[in-house]
Design an enzyme around this catalytic site. Structure first.
Site, PDB file in Angstrom:
ATOM      1  N   HIS A 272       0.842  -1.193   0.000  1.00 29.76           N
ATOM      2  CA  HIS A 272       0.000   0.000   0.000  1.00 29.76           C
ATOM      3  C   HIS A 272       0.872   1.236   0.000  1.00 29.76           C
ATOM      4  CE1 HIS A 272      -3.155   2.849   1.032  1.00 29.76           C
ATOM      5  NE2 HIS A 272      -3.971   1.930   0.547  1.00 29.76           N
ATOM      6  N   ASP A 330      -7.955  -5.389  -0.095  1.00 31.39           N
ATOM      7  CA  ASP A 330      -8.457  -6.057  -1.291  1.00 31.39           C
ATOM      8  C   ASP A 330      -8.060  -7.518  -1.396  1.00 31.39           C
ATOM      9  OD1 ASP A 330      -9.938  -3.968  -2.182  1.00 31.39           O
ATOM     10  OD2 ASP A 330      -8.236  -3.006  -3.155  1.00 31.39           O
TER      11      ASP A 330
HETATM   12  N1  CMC Z   1       4.249  -7.430  -4.992  1.00 33.55           N
HETATM   13  C1  CMC Z   1       5.587  -7.461  -5.143  1.00 33.55           C
HETATM   14  N2  CMC Z   1       6.403  -6.405  -4.963  1.00 33.55           N
HETATM   15  C2  CMC Z   1       5.812  -5.248  -4.617  1.00 33.55           C
HETATM   16  C3  CMC Z   1       4.422  -5.121  -4.449  1.00 33.55           C
HETATM   17  C4  CMC Z   1       3.622  -6.272  -4.641  1.00 33.55           C
HETATM   18  N3  CMC Z   1       2.305  -6.231  -4.487  1.00 33.55           N
HETATM   19  N4  CMC Z   1       4.123  -3.860  -4.102  1.00 33.55           N
HETATM   20  C5  CMC Z   1       5.284  -3.191  -4.061  1.00 33.55           C
HETATM   21  N5  CMC Z   1       6.314  -4.049  -4.371  1.00 33.55           N
HETATM   22  C6  CMC Z   1       7.739  -3.742  -4.357  1.00 33.55           C
HETATM   23  C7  CMC Z   1       8.166  -2.962  -5.584  1.00 33.55           C
HETATM   24  O1  CMC Z   1       8.566  -3.822  -6.629  1.00 33.55           O
HETATM   25  C8  CMC Z   1       9.285  -2.141  -5.027  1.00 33.55           C
HETATM   26  O2  CMC Z   1      10.409  -2.966  -4.903  1.00 33.55           O
HETATM   27  P1  CMC Z   1      11.911  -2.389  -5.188  1.00 33.55           P
HETATM   28  O3  CMC Z   1      12.143  -1.380  -4.081  1.00 33.55           O
HETATM   29  O4  CMC Z   1      12.790  -3.583  -5.095  1.00 33.55           O
HETATM   30  O5  CMC Z   1      11.872  -1.773  -6.547  1.00 33.55           O
HETATM   31  C9  CMC Z   1       8.832  -1.785  -3.614  1.00 33.55           C
HETATM   32  O6  CMC Z   1       7.967  -2.875  -3.247  1.00 33.55           O
HETATM   33  C10 CMC Z   1       8.080  -0.480  -3.515  1.00 33.55           C
HETATM   34  O7  CMC Z   1       7.033  -0.487  -4.467  1.00 33.55           O
HETATM   35  P2  CMC Z   1       6.313   0.809  -5.034  1.00 33.55           P
HETATM   36  O8  CMC Z   1       5.632   0.432  -6.318  1.00 33.55           O
HETATM   37  O9  CMC Z   1       7.299   1.945  -5.050  1.00 33.55           O
HETATM   38  O10 CMC Z   1       5.259   1.084  -3.898  1.00 33.55           O
HETATM   39  P3  CMC Z   1       4.034   2.061  -3.996  1.00 33.55           P
HETATM   40  O11 CMC Z   1       3.815   2.569  -2.642  1.00 33.55           O
HETATM   41  O12 CMC Z   1       4.202   3.044  -5.100  1.00 33.55           O
HETATM   42  O13 CMC Z   1       2.879   1.055  -4.481  1.00 33.55           O
HETATM   43  C11 CMC Z   1       0.939  -0.229  -4.612  1.00 33.55           C
HETATM   44  C12 CMC Z   1       1.754   0.764  -3.784  1.00 33.55           C
HETATM   45  C13 CMC Z   1      -0.387  -0.519  -3.881  1.00 33.55           C
HETATM   46  C14 CMC Z   1       0.607   0.348  -5.997  1.00 33.55           C
HETATM   47  C15 CMC Z   1       1.747  -1.542  -4.779  1.00 33.55           C
HETATM   48  O14 CMC Z   1       2.087  -2.068  -3.516  1.00 33.55           O
HETATM   49  C16 CMC Z   1       1.034  -2.588  -5.621  1.00 33.55           C
HETATM   50  O15 CMC Z   1       1.121  -2.546  -6.850  1.00 33.55           O
HETATM   51  N6  CMC Z   1       0.322  -3.548  -4.974  1.00 33.55           N
HETATM   52  C17 CMC Z   1      -0.441  -4.524  -5.692  1.00 33.55           C
HETATM   53  C18 CMC Z   1      -1.753  -3.938  -6.129  1.00 33.55           C
HETATM   54  C19 CMC Z   1      -2.716  -3.763  -4.981  1.00 33.55           C
HETATM   55  O16 CMC Z   1      -2.944  -4.655  -4.192  1.00 33.55           O
HETATM   56  N7  CMC Z   1      -3.335  -2.566  -4.919  1.00 33.55           N
HETATM   57  C20 CMC Z   1      -4.383  -2.261  -3.941  1.00 33.55           C
HETATM   58  C21 CMC Z   1      -4.015  -1.156  -3.025  1.00 33.55           C
HETATM   59  S1  CMC Z   1      -5.145  -1.058  -1.647  1.00 33.55           S
HETATM   60  C22 CMC Z   1      -6.635  -0.592  -2.335  1.00 33.55           C
HETATM   61  C23 CMC Z   1      -6.700   0.828  -2.732  1.00 33.55           C
HETATM   62  O17 CMC Z   1      -6.493   1.712  -1.852  1.00 33.55           O
HETATM   63  O18 CMC Z   1      -7.010   1.075  -3.895  1.00 33.55           O
END
Ligand code: CMC
Length: 396
Positions: A272, A330
């Site tokens: 998240h 989710d």
């Molecule tokens: N699986 C594997 N690796 C992940 C994931 C994941 N679900 N989420 C983040 N990472 C890794 C990412 O690859 C990165 O690694 P590195 O530092 O080695 O490059 C690190 O964690 C940080 O990721 P980020 O993309 O910079 O994190 P963010 O805060 O921008 O992303 C997120 C948040 C929700 C988009 C992401 O965690 C994600 O894509 N999760 C899966 C989709 C999901 O479940 N979304 C629902 C969110 S809750 C409902 C809502 O509020 O809408």
């Protein structure tokens, strides 16, 4: 960057002030109007939550009744909406249909464009909250080729939705109270979440003074994406995929793929942007998930076993621990919805239904904020410097 700050993805920019929802991502705290989500989810129902989010205070019994009565009086949609719906392919994704239907409501309530009139703002809020379940159920029935079920105003908000989804005119329908409570909790937990992508979209869209139904349609469109509201659907598709490849035995292989630097595969339903320790909604949804699986005798269903094993393995894996990746709401809401018979393609539409109150409350809050201006982000230009147009014969 000179006159403005470059902040892609708005990681450190506050776009507005708001008194609705407070999140402390480090503590894993979520408050609606000051009340902790775990108290609201246990002591209030969705109608009380809507009242709180819209008007700032929890209703007393009389206020709650008056509010619920008002909402139930507006649950029907104009008959002509059916003709609009028929223009879609029968297999159209419900989020495509919902984006269209919600936007189309602008045409049925033209007075709602008077967004500076508090009465118009209020009736638009009530109409949206009341009609969302009807629209989502219509989108579903259309997919199924079944007759639409008109709303029944003697049922609770969640039970009315269940009946419009799963009843047919051929037989009586008695909503299962465990499912009713589970849906109500899904709605409560998704009701608002401060300035997430779809809410920011609604605010930006509405900042031009557009019709609230059009602005909420923009929110629905934004929510559809798999990194936002589409995560619950993406999560179930991921589980189906692992299941098809061999189930629990293939989890290790899948996790290795997620961890591979060269792969773009993510563990959907994990991580998240704001919650970096745990998502308080996930804890409540997890509880509901086990309640529902118990009540429906589904704990041994292979897909649910797979989900529970995947959760355990990921929570113990260094990759996820180091990056502070925990299950989000989710992960479990998808599992609950699947268990109670909501088709996967409708998961995000249910999220939209629940989030509508948050969107409209945020929209109304913005319109009454004396500091509000039309949203107009700046950019960091990376294109060509000024150059002159050559005659076409001289161009390379
Ligand atoms: N699986 C594997 N690796 C992940 C994931 C994941 N679900 N989420 C983040 N990472 C890794 C990412 O690859 C990165 O690694 P590195 O530092 O080695 O490059 C690190 O964690 C940080 O990721 P980020 O993309 O910079 O994190 P963010 O805060 O921008 O992303 C997120 C948040 C929700 C988009 C992401 O965690 C994600 O894509 N999760 C899966 C989709 C999901 O479940 N979304 C629902 C969110 S809750 C409902 C809502 O509020 O809408």
């Amino acid at each position: 960057t000179g006159k403005f700050t470059y902040d892609p993805g708005f990681l450190s920019t506050a776009s507005c002030s708001s008194a609705i929802t407070y999140i402390d991502g480090d503590k894993g705290e979520l408050l609606y109007r000051g009340y902790p989500i775990d108290q609201i989810a246990v002591q209030c129902d969705y109608m009380e939550t809507c009242y709180l989010i819209l008007y700032g205070e929890l209703p007393n019994a009389e206020q709650k009744k008056a509010f619920s009565d008002r909402v139930t009086q507006h649950t029907m949609v104009h008959e002509q909406m059916q003709f609009f719906l028929r223009g879609f392919r029968r297999d159209a994704h419900p989020m495509a249909v919902l984006t269209g239907l919600v936007g189309a409501m602008s045409a049925f309530y033209p007075d709602s464009i008077n967004v500076n009139d508090p009465e118009q703002r209020d009736i638009s809020a009530i109409r949206l909250i009341a009609k969302m379940p009807t629209l989502v159920a219509m989108a579903y029935k259309y997919n199924q080729g079944q007759p639409y079920m008109y709303p029944r105003n003697d049922l609770s908000y969640a039970a009315n939705f269940m009946r419009m989804m799963w009843a047919t005119p051929c037989e009586d329908y008695v909503p299962n109270p465990v499912i009713e409570r589970a849906l109500d909790r899904i709605f409560i937990l998704h009701a608002d979440h401060e300035q997430n992508a779809s809410t920011s979209t609604v605010r930006l869209c509405a900042s031009s003074g557009t019709n609230p139904f059009a602005a909420i349609a923009a929110g629905v469109a934004c929510l559809w994406g798999p990194a936002h509201g589409g995560a619950n659907e993406a999560c179930l598709n991921m589980l189906d995929d692992i299941q098809a490849k061999g189930g629990v035995a293939k989890i290790g292989e899948f996790i290795s793929e997620v961890k591979d630097k060269n792969s773009s595969v993510r563990l959907m339903g994990f991580g998240h942007r704001v919650y970096k320790n745990y998502d308080p909604r996930a804890k409540l949804m997890r509880e509901t998930c086990h309640e529902v699986l118990d009540a429906l005798g589904l704990h041994n269903d292979p897909l649910f076993k797979l989900a529970m094993t995947l959760e355990k393995i990921a929570l113990e894996d260094d990759y996820f621990i180091q990056r502070k990746l925990y299950p989000n709401v989710d992960f479990y809401s998808g599992i609950v919805q699947k268990a109670i018979g909501v088709p996967v393609s409708l998961f995000t539409a249910n999220f939209a239904l629940a989030r509508t109150v948050g969107w409209i409350a945020q929209l109304n809050e913005m319109l009454t904020d004396p500091e509000y201006k039309i949203g107009r982000p700046r950019q960091l230009f990376t294109g060509s410097v000024r150059r002159d147009v050559k005659p076409i014969a001289e161009r390379g």
